[in-house]
Write a protein that holds these residues in place. Structure first.
Motif, PDB file in Angstrom:
ATOM      1  N   LYS A  29       0.864  -1.187   0.000  1.00 54.35           N
ATOM      2  CA  LYS A  29       0.000   0.000   0.000  1.00 54.35           C
ATOM      3  C   LYS A  29       0.895   1.229   0.000  1.00 54.35           C
ATOM      4  N   VAL A  30       0.511   2.204  -0.836  1.00 51.09           N
ATOM      5  CA  VAL A  30       1.218   3.483  -0.851  1.00 51.09           C
ATOM      6  C   VAL A  30       0.824   4.253   0.406  1.00 51.09           C
ATOM      7  N   LEU A  31       1.806   4.849   1.061  1.00 50.63           N
ATOM      8  CA  LEU A  31       1.532   5.741   2.193  1.00 50.63           C
ATOM      9  C   LEU A  31       1.840   7.171   1.758  1.00 50.63           C
ATOM     10  N   ALA A  32       0.795   8.016   1.742  1.00 52.27           N
ATOM     11  CA  ALA A  32       1.002   9.441   1.396  1.00 52.27           C
ATOM     12  C   ALA A  32       0.847  10.245   2.693  1.00 52.27           C
ATOM     13  N   GLY A  33      -0.314  10.860   2.931  1.00 53.09           N
ATOM     14  CA  GLY A  33      -0.514  11.623   4.166  1.00 53.09           C
ATOM     15  C   GLY A  33      -0.868  10.746   5.354  1.00 53.09           C
ATOM     16  N   GLY A  34      -1.318   9.529   5.078  1.00 54.38           N
ATOM     17  CA  GLY A  34      -1.652   8.580   6.145  1.00 54.38           C
ATOM     18  C   GLY A  34      -2.966   8.877   6.854  1.00 54.38           C
ATOM     19  N   GLN A  35      -3.707   9.887   6.420  1.00 54.74           N
ATOM     20  CA  GLN A  35      -4.907  10.315   7.158  1.00 54.74           C
ATOM     21  C   GLN A  35      -6.081   9.353   6.990  1.00 54.74           C
ATOM     22  N   SER A  36      -6.058   8.561   5.958  1.00 57.31           N
ATOM     23  CA  SER A  36      -7.073   7.520   5.796  1.00 57.31           C
ATOM     24  C   SER A  36      -6.448   6.142   5.966  1.00 57.31           C
ATOM     25  N   LEU A  37      -5.215   5.990   5.510  1.00 63.13           N
ATOM     26  CA  LEU A  37      -4.582   4.669   5.569  1.00 63.13           C
ATOM     27  C   LEU A  37      -4.342   4.222   7.015  1.00 63.13           C
ATOM     28  N   MET A  38      -3.832   5.126   7.851  1.00 63.32           N
ATOM     29  CA  MET A  38      -3.501   4.693   9.213  1.00 63.32           C
ATOM     30  C   MET A  38      -4.752   4.257   9.988  1.00 63.32           C
ATOM     31  N   GLY A 110      -2.886  15.391   4.694  1.00 62.43           N
ATOM     32  CA  GLY A 110      -3.591  14.666   3.631  1.00 62.43           C
ATOM     33  C   GLY A 110      -3.276  15.233   2.252  1.00 62.43           C
ATOM     34  N   THR A 111      -3.257  14.356   1.245  1.00 61.28           N
ATOM     35  CA  THR A 111      -2.949  14.775  -0.122  1.00 61.28           C
ATOM     36  C   THR A 111      -4.192  14.661  -1.002  1.00 61.28           C
ATOM     37  N   LEU A 112      -4.225  15.453  -2.064  1.00 59.64           N
ATOM     38  CA  LEU A 112      -5.363  15.378  -2.994  1.00 59.64           C
ATOM     39  C   LEU A 112      -5.364  14.029  -3.704  1.00 59.64           C
ATOM     40  N   ALA A 123     -16.096  12.136   0.003  1.00 61.47           N
ATOM     41  CA  ALA A 123     -14.960  13.054  -0.178  1.00 61.47           C
ATOM     42  C   ALA A 123     -15.274  14.137  -1.209  1.00 61.47           C
ATOM     43  N   GLU A 124     -14.645  15.301  -1.013  1.00 59.16           N
ATOM     44  CA  GLU A 124     -14.913  16.456  -1.871  1.00 59.16           C
ATOM     45  C   GLU A 124     -14.215  16.366  -3.230  1.00 59.16           C
ATOM     46  N   ILE A 125     -12.927  15.957  -3.215  1.00 58.99           N
ATOM     47  CA  ILE A 125     -12.137  16.087  -4.445  1.00 58.99           C
ATOM     48  C   ILE A 125     -12.663  15.207  -5.595  1.00 58.99           C
ATOM     49  N   MET A 166       0.519   3.664  -9.083  1.00 58.10           N
ATOM     50  CA  MET A 166       0.237   4.743  -8.131  1.00 58.10           C
ATOM     51  C   MET A 166      -0.389   5.925  -8.882  1.00 58.10           C
ATOM     52  N   VAL A 167      -1.104   6.761  -8.126  1.00 58.18           N
ATOM     53  CA  VAL A 167      -1.624   7.994  -8.706  1.00 58.18           C
ATOM     54  C   VAL A 167      -0.461   8.978  -8.713  1.00 58.18           C
ATOM     55  N   GLU A 168      -0.031   9.352  -9.892  1.00 60.54           N
ATOM     56  CA  GLU A 168       1.099  10.275  -9.959  1.00 60.54           C
ATOM     57  C   GLU A 168       0.618  11.725  -9.880  1.00 60.54           C
TER      58      GLU A 168
HETATM   59  C1  LIG Z   1     -10.834  12.993  11.201  1.00 62.38           C
HETATM   60  C2  LIG Z   1     -10.740  12.962   9.681  1.00 62.38           C
HETATM   61  C3  LIG Z   1     -11.602  13.739   8.954  1.00 62.38           C
HETATM   62  C4  LIG Z   1     -11.523  13.731   7.553  1.00 62.38           C
HETATM   63  N1  LIG Z   1     -12.405  14.478   6.863  1.00 62.38           N
HETATM   64  C5  LIG Z   1     -12.381  14.436   5.511  1.00 62.38           C
HETATM   65  C6  LIG Z   1     -13.307  15.185   4.733  1.00 62.38           C
HETATM   66  O1  LIG Z   1     -14.150  15.920   5.262  1.00 62.38           O
HETATM   67  N2  LIG Z   1     -13.248  15.069   3.389  1.00 62.38           N
HETATM   68  C7  LIG Z   1     -12.308  14.271   2.758  1.00 62.38           C
HETATM   69  O2  LIG Z   1     -12.295  14.202   1.533  1.00 62.38           O
HETATM   70  N3  LIG Z   1     -11.414  13.578   3.462  1.00 62.38           N
HETATM   71  C8  LIG Z   1     -11.423  13.638   4.811  1.00 62.38           C
HETATM   72  N4  LIG Z   1     -10.511  12.903   5.508  1.00 62.38           N
HETATM   73  C9  LIG Z   1      -9.521  12.097   4.762  1.00 62.38           C
HETATM   74  C10 LIG Z   1      -8.349  12.944   4.323  1.00 62.38           C
HETATM   75  O3  LIG Z   1      -8.733  13.887   3.358  1.00 62.38           O
HETATM   76  C11 LIG Z   1      -7.247  12.080   3.713  1.00 62.38           C
HETATM   77  O4  LIG Z   1      -6.119  12.875   3.711  1.00 62.38           O
HETATM   78  C12 LIG Z   1      -7.427  11.568   2.294  1.00 62.38           C
HETATM   79  O5  LIG Z   1      -8.599  10.868   2.171  1.00 62.38           O
HETATM   80  C13 LIG Z   1      -6.315  10.589   1.932  1.00 62.38           C
HETATM   81  O6  LIG Z   1      -5.148  11.292   1.694  1.00 62.38           O
HETATM   82  P1  LIG Z   1      -3.797  10.834   2.353  1.00 62.38           P
HETATM   83  O7  LIG Z   1      -2.719  11.541   1.625  1.00 62.38           O
HETATM   84  O8  LIG Z   1      -3.847  11.013   3.826  1.00 62.38           O
HETATM   85  O9  LIG Z   1      -3.735   9.275   1.954  1.00 62.38           O
HETATM   86  P2  LIG Z   1      -3.296   8.016   2.789  1.00 62.38           P
HETATM   87  O10 LIG Z   1      -4.072   7.931   4.055  1.00 62.38           O
HETATM   88  O11 LIG Z   1      -1.829   7.958   2.890  1.00 62.38           O
HETATM   89  O12 LIG Z   1      -3.793   6.873   1.786  1.00 62.38           O
HETATM   90  C14 LIG Z   1      -5.179   6.614   1.591  1.00 62.38           C
HETATM   91  C15 LIG Z   1      -5.330   5.479   0.569  1.00 62.38           C
HETATM   92  O13 LIG Z   1      -4.920   5.925  -0.717  1.00 62.38           O
HETATM   93  C16 LIG Z   1      -3.771   5.208  -1.164  1.00 62.38           C
HETATM   94  N5  LIG Z   1      -2.882   6.204  -1.771  1.00 62.38           N
HETATM   95  C17 LIG Z   1      -2.506   7.399  -1.244  1.00 62.38           C
HETATM   96  N6  LIG Z   1      -1.783   8.095  -2.136  1.00 62.38           N
HETATM   97  C18 LIG Z   1      -1.683   7.311  -3.236  1.00 62.38           C
HETATM   98  C19 LIG Z   1      -1.054   7.475  -4.491  1.00 62.38           C
HETATM   99  N7  LIG Z   1      -0.406   8.597  -4.825  1.00 62.38           N
HETATM  100  N8  LIG Z   1      -1.157   6.466  -5.387  1.00 62.38           N
HETATM  101  C20 LIG Z   1      -1.818   5.324  -5.071  1.00 62.38           C
HETATM  102  N9  LIG Z   1      -2.440   5.113  -3.898  1.00 62.38           N
HETATM  103  C21 LIG Z   1      -2.371   6.108  -2.993  1.00 62.38           C
HETATM  104  C22 LIG Z   1      -3.199   4.521   0.054  1.00 62.38           C
HETATM  105  O14 LIG Z   1      -2.507   3.332  -0.281  1.00 62.38           O
HETATM  106  C23 LIG Z   1      -4.450   4.251   0.868  1.00 62.38           C
HETATM  107  O15 LIG Z   1      -5.113   3.112   0.372  1.00 62.38           O
HETATM  108  C24 LIG Z   1     -10.556  12.912   6.896  1.00 62.38           C
HETATM  109  C25 LIG Z   1      -9.668  12.138   7.664  1.00 62.38           C
HETATM  110  C26 LIG Z   1      -9.751  12.148   9.038  1.00 62.38           C
HETATM  111  C27 LIG Z   1      -8.796  11.295   9.826  1.00 62.38           C
END
Ligand SMILES: Cc1cc2nc3c(=O)[nH]c(=O)nc-3n(C[C@H](O)[C@H](O)[C@H](O)COP(=O)(O)OP(=O)(O)OC[C@H]3O[C@@H](n4cnc5c(N)ncnc54)[C@H](O)[C@@H]3O)c2cc1C
Length: 296
Positions: A29-38, A110-112, A123-125, A166-168
């Motif tokens: 699994k790719v780890l970017a911001g970790g806000q959903s993965l963790m 978190g990343t787009l 999600a919004e994006i 991966m999403v580039e």
């Molecule tokens: C309390 C809380 C509230 C939130 N509220 C919202 C909200 O209102 N709206 C919203 O849209 N989101 C919300 N989020 C989610 C947040 O926006 C995340 O940052 C986003 O969904 C995932 O981005 P990330 O970079 O953290 O991805 P990660 O958590 O690192 O990864 C998420 C998933 O995507 C995959 N991934 C990540 N980057 C790539 C890549 N480049 N290529 C391939 N796979 C990839 C990972 O493997 C994993 O499966 C919230 C999260 C939390 C914890």
């Protein structure tokens, strides 16, 4: 709860990252911001054998304008996008939508592209990508491909992303002159995921008629809902509250939301109509005021 055991790799180049994804396939699994993965790992909803941390990849945090599109790289954080003068000027719809994601802590990390890969139905994006007809740029060791938003989001947390890809970047057309936009959402508490959200962009011609309309919703199904038939109803017409009410009615008829612990299907349908009407009216106002009102 703690996550299951996993190996951890921190590639220093895109080639190295793609090599790891090829080696481990669906086990990585790719780890970017970790806000959903963790949270997914901690809840044991995922059990990858390795995390490929892309945070050290060079150059992936760029926002660039090319040929009438903005290209947003894999490591562009929500906060960076909201504050980017380029995004605010050229794609105010995206800036407004990203500003409504979660809390500042979430937007700092978190990343787009992570949001697009994760594909949460609230999600919004993804809705902005769908409304503007954007595309997702995917890369694997075997090569690159571009997938239009409508073919990328397949359902609840499900996308066209392959196990070795991966999403580039994501790529969105910049707002043409004469455009106004609005992203409106309803949630129970500030910072919560939206129950329903609407992304709307209108482009007016020199006579003030609607030349182009982009309209998509979040929270009304597993994937973003592109309101193609309401867009067609708007195109070529003179904007008015009555027209927007008709388009909103069309959207409310056509969405097919499901009930969950946050809202009944009927309530989501009601919100879809109300928010669509308000978003279109706001987009029109902003189109006639140079979108200044929409600046976050
Ligand atoms: C309390 C809380 C509230 C939130 N509220 C919202 C909200 O209102 N709206 C919203 O849209 N989101 C919300 N989020 C989610 C947040 O926006 C995340 O940052 C986003 O969904 C995932 O981005 P990330 O970079 O953290 O991805 P990660 O958590 O690192 O990864 C998420 C998933 O995507 C995959 N991934 C990540 N980057 C790539 C890549 N480049 N290529 C391939 N796979 C990839 C990972 O493997 C994993 O499966 C919230 C999260 C939390 C914890």
């Amino acid at each position: 709860m703690k996550p299951p055991r996993f190996a951890y790799a921190v590639p220093e180049s895109l080639e190295e990252a793609l090599g790891l994804l090829r080696e481990y396939g669906g086990d990585a699994k790719v780890l970017a911001g970790g806000q959903s993965l963790m949270p997914m790992l901690n809840l044991r909803l995922l059990r990858p054998s390795v995390l490929v941390d892309i945070n050290r990849l060079p150059g992936e945090d760029r926002i660039e304008e090319e040929d009438g599109f903005l290209r947003i790289g894999a490591l562009v954080r929500h906060r960076q996008a909201v504050r980017s003068p380029l995004v605010r000027r050229r794609l105010p719809l995206l800036a407004e939508a990203v500003g409504q994601i979660g809390h500042p802590q979430i937007r700092n990390r978190g990343t787009l592209c992570g949001s697009v890969a994760h594909a949460d139905p609230a999600a919004e994006i993804p809705a902005v990508l769908a409304a503007l007809g954007g595309e997702v740029l995917l890369r694997s060791a075997a090569g690159a491909r571009s997938v239009p938003a409508e073919q990328f989001f397949l359902g609840f947390l499900t996308t066209a992303l392959g196990p070795e890809e991966m999403v580039e970047a994501i790529r969105l057309p910049v707002a043409p002159p004469g455009s106004g936009s609005a992203f409106l959402e309803f949630n129970r508490r500030a910072g919560d995921f939206a129950i329903v959200g609407v992304a709307a962009q209108l482009t007016l011609d020199e006579r003030g008629r609607i030349r182009a309309a982009g309209l998509a919703l979040t929270g009304v199904g597993g994937a973003p809902f592109r309101a193609g038939s309401a867009e067609a109803l708007l195109r070529g017409e003179a904007p008015s509250e009555a027209l927007f009410a008709r388009a909103a009615e069309r959207v409310a008829e056509e969405v097919d939301p499901e009930a969950d612990i946050y809202a009944s299907a009927e309530y989501r349908r009601h919100l879809a109509g109300v928010l669509t009407r308000r978003a279109l009216a706001a987009a029109w106002r902003r189109a006639t005021s140079g979108n200044r009102e929409g600046e976050a």
